[in-house]
Motif scaffolding. Structure first.
Motif, PDB file in Angstrom:
ATOM      1  N   ILE B 116       0.830  -1.205   0.000  1.00 52.94           N
ATOM      2  CA  ILE B 116       0.000   0.000   0.000  1.00 52.94           C
ATOM      3  C   ILE B 116       0.866   1.258   0.000  1.00 52.94           C
ATOM      4  O   ILE B 116       0.663   2.171  -0.795  1.00 52.94           O
ATOM      5  N   MET B 119       2.634   1.773  -3.288  1.00 56.03           N
ATOM      6  CA  MET B 119       1.759   2.304  -4.331  1.00 56.03           C
ATOM      7  C   MET B 119       1.565   3.808  -4.146  1.00 56.03           C
ATOM      8  O   MET B 119       1.592   4.560  -5.108  1.00 56.03           O
ATOM      9  N   SER B 120       1.374   4.227  -2.895  1.00 57.90           N
ATOM     10  CA  SER B 120       1.178   5.659  -2.636  1.00 57.90           C
ATOM     11  C   SER B 120       2.396   6.431  -3.109  1.00 57.90           C
ATOM     12  O   SER B 120       2.305   7.582  -3.533  1.00 57.90           O
ATOM     13  N   LEU B 122       3.923   6.256  -5.703  1.00 59.70           N
ATOM     14  CA  LEU B 122       3.914   6.643  -7.102  1.00 59.70           C
ATOM     15  C   LEU B 122       3.804   8.152  -7.236  1.00 59.70           C
ATOM     16  O   LEU B 122       4.172   8.725  -8.249  1.00 59.70           O
ATOM     17  N   GLY B 123       3.277   8.798  -6.191  1.00 63.29           N
ATOM     18  CA  GLY B 123       3.201  10.257  -6.178  1.00 63.29           C
ATOM     19  C   GLY B 123       4.583  10.894  -6.214  1.00 63.29           C
ATOM     20  O   GLY B 123       4.732  12.075  -6.470  1.00 63.29           O
ATOM     21  N   THR B 129      10.170   5.059  -9.670  1.00 64.40           N
ATOM     22  CA  THR B 129      10.786   4.651 -10.914  1.00 64.40           C
ATOM     23  C   THR B 129      11.972   3.741 -10.658  1.00 64.40           C
ATOM     24  O   THR B 129      12.129   2.701 -11.284  1.00 64.40           O
ATOM     25  N   MET B 132      10.827   0.328  -9.530  1.00 60.68           N
ATOM     26  CA  MET B 132      10.330  -0.468 -10.652  1.00 60.68           C
ATOM     27  C   MET B 132      11.467  -0.970 -11.524  1.00 60.68           C
ATOM     28  O   MET B 132      11.451  -2.118 -11.970  1.00 60.68           O
ATOM     29  N   LEU B 135      13.193  -4.023  -9.974  1.00 61.72           N
ATOM     30  CA  LEU B 135      12.372  -5.228 -10.123  1.00 61.72           C
ATOM     31  C   LEU B 135      12.372  -5.692 -11.583  1.00 61.72           C
ATOM     32  O   LEU B 135      12.561  -6.884 -11.875  1.00 61.72           O
ATOM     33  N   LEU B 170       2.068  -8.774  -9.685  1.00 60.16           N
ATOM     34  CA  LEU B 170       1.667  -7.716  -8.755  1.00 60.16           C
ATOM     35  C   LEU B 170       0.151  -7.565  -8.662  1.00 60.16           C
ATOM     36  O   LEU B 170      -0.397  -7.340  -7.584  1.00 60.16           O
TER      37      LEU B 170
END
Lengths: 202, 202
Positions: B116, B119-120, B122-123, B129, B132, B135, B170
């Motif tokens: 969670i 994901m937040s 991403l702001g 980046t 990601m 991974l 994911l």
């Protein structure tokens, strides 16, 4: 539209005001970010008082929620449209990706905003769960259609096939978010081709 | 370990304090949520003063960032381990999902929290980046191995194949987040089988 014309002037004005606040707020969200957009700034730009803003929306989150609902509804309509008009799963996925790509390219900043805010929403599981269900359910109609027509494998569960479709699509968008808009179309079309093949029976 | 033993007492004590603050903070994050965990509460539970906390961490976000980095490193190590020991892409994906599932089941609440919060994030595009990319890069080694050994198709790009692998995995976790832990193992194993088939040459 006929209904709108028949509305009393007062009601029409109310709708206009609501629409104006909504439009102004969504532009400010994109320009300044949700965090830094104040109710004061929205009210000022929409030419209403702060109490008037609160007659229409309970706060910024409600405006944001409505923006997301609209985006979800639009995306679901693309899925249903592609299911109704496409002649194969591959064609349906390509149609879907074309429409989705066009939608995103019309307002890339808005899409970025809503993707980011939508992800942050995971902190609020009830909302996010229902958004995911809506998307998953719509995609399941595409999968069911393909299974009936024989170009999607029935060996795996519908849920798993939906998971790969939605996950593969969304992760493509996330990669795009952190990179290059130019490549979006290409990525989406390749994604459609790959997924259609991945779902096909062996 | 030999090095740790040779550290002066003062340095060892410092490491112990840092570790204690980190452990205490991560438990409080899970129990109360990051938002509602105060530095005061962390310091009190770790039996240090607030200034001492700030000698070790610049704030809650740094503790959280370190938790995420550790999770990422662990997941990357699962990928590299599966690439090194598996005898086919299917076996590698199954190994990866088994290890990942075991990791998650050991501390499901922590995984939920980090998913969670991640994901937040991403702001904050720079951070996200790079997470990601780490991974994606690790998963690309698995794809390249399979392409060399002939059980992954070379018709599509590596980037696209990584996109579907990571996205499908994911999104499975996100679905699980909003649902039922019991089903996680089954979902992950089915995901592995499906993806291995989806990547195979036709």
């Amino acid at each position: 539209m006929a209904n709108a014309v028949q509305l009393p002037l007062r009601e029409r004005k109310k709708l206009d005001t609501r629409r104006r606040i909504f439009e102004v707020a969504s532009h400010l969200f994109v320009d300044l970010g949700v965090q830094d957009t104040t109710i004061e700034a929205i009210a000022k730009a929409a030419n209403v008082s702060k109490p008037t803003f609160f007659n229409y929306f309970s706060g910024k989150q409600e405006v944001l929620r409505e923006l997301m609902t609209r985006m979800d509804e639009e995306f679901v309509s693309y899925i249903l449209h592609s299911v109704a008009t496409g002649h194969s799963t591959q064609q349906r996925l390509q149609l879907l990706m074309t429409q989705s790509g066009q939608h995103i390219q019309r307002r890339p900043d808005m899409t970025k905003l809503l993707l980011i805010e939508g992800m942050s929403d995971l902190g609020c599981p009830t909302v996010e769960t229902s958004r995911m269900s809506i998307l998953n359910d719509a995609m399941a109609t595409l999968v069911q259609r393909g299974r009936r027509e024989g170009d999607i494998d029935t060996k795996f569960s519908i849920e798993l096939q939906v998971q790969i479709l939605v996950g593969g699509y969304l992760y493509g968008l996330l990669n795009w978010l952190s990179g290059d808009l130019k490549e979006l179309d290409k990525t989406l079309q390749e994604t459609a081709l790959f997924l259609a093949e991945a779902l096909a029976p062996r």
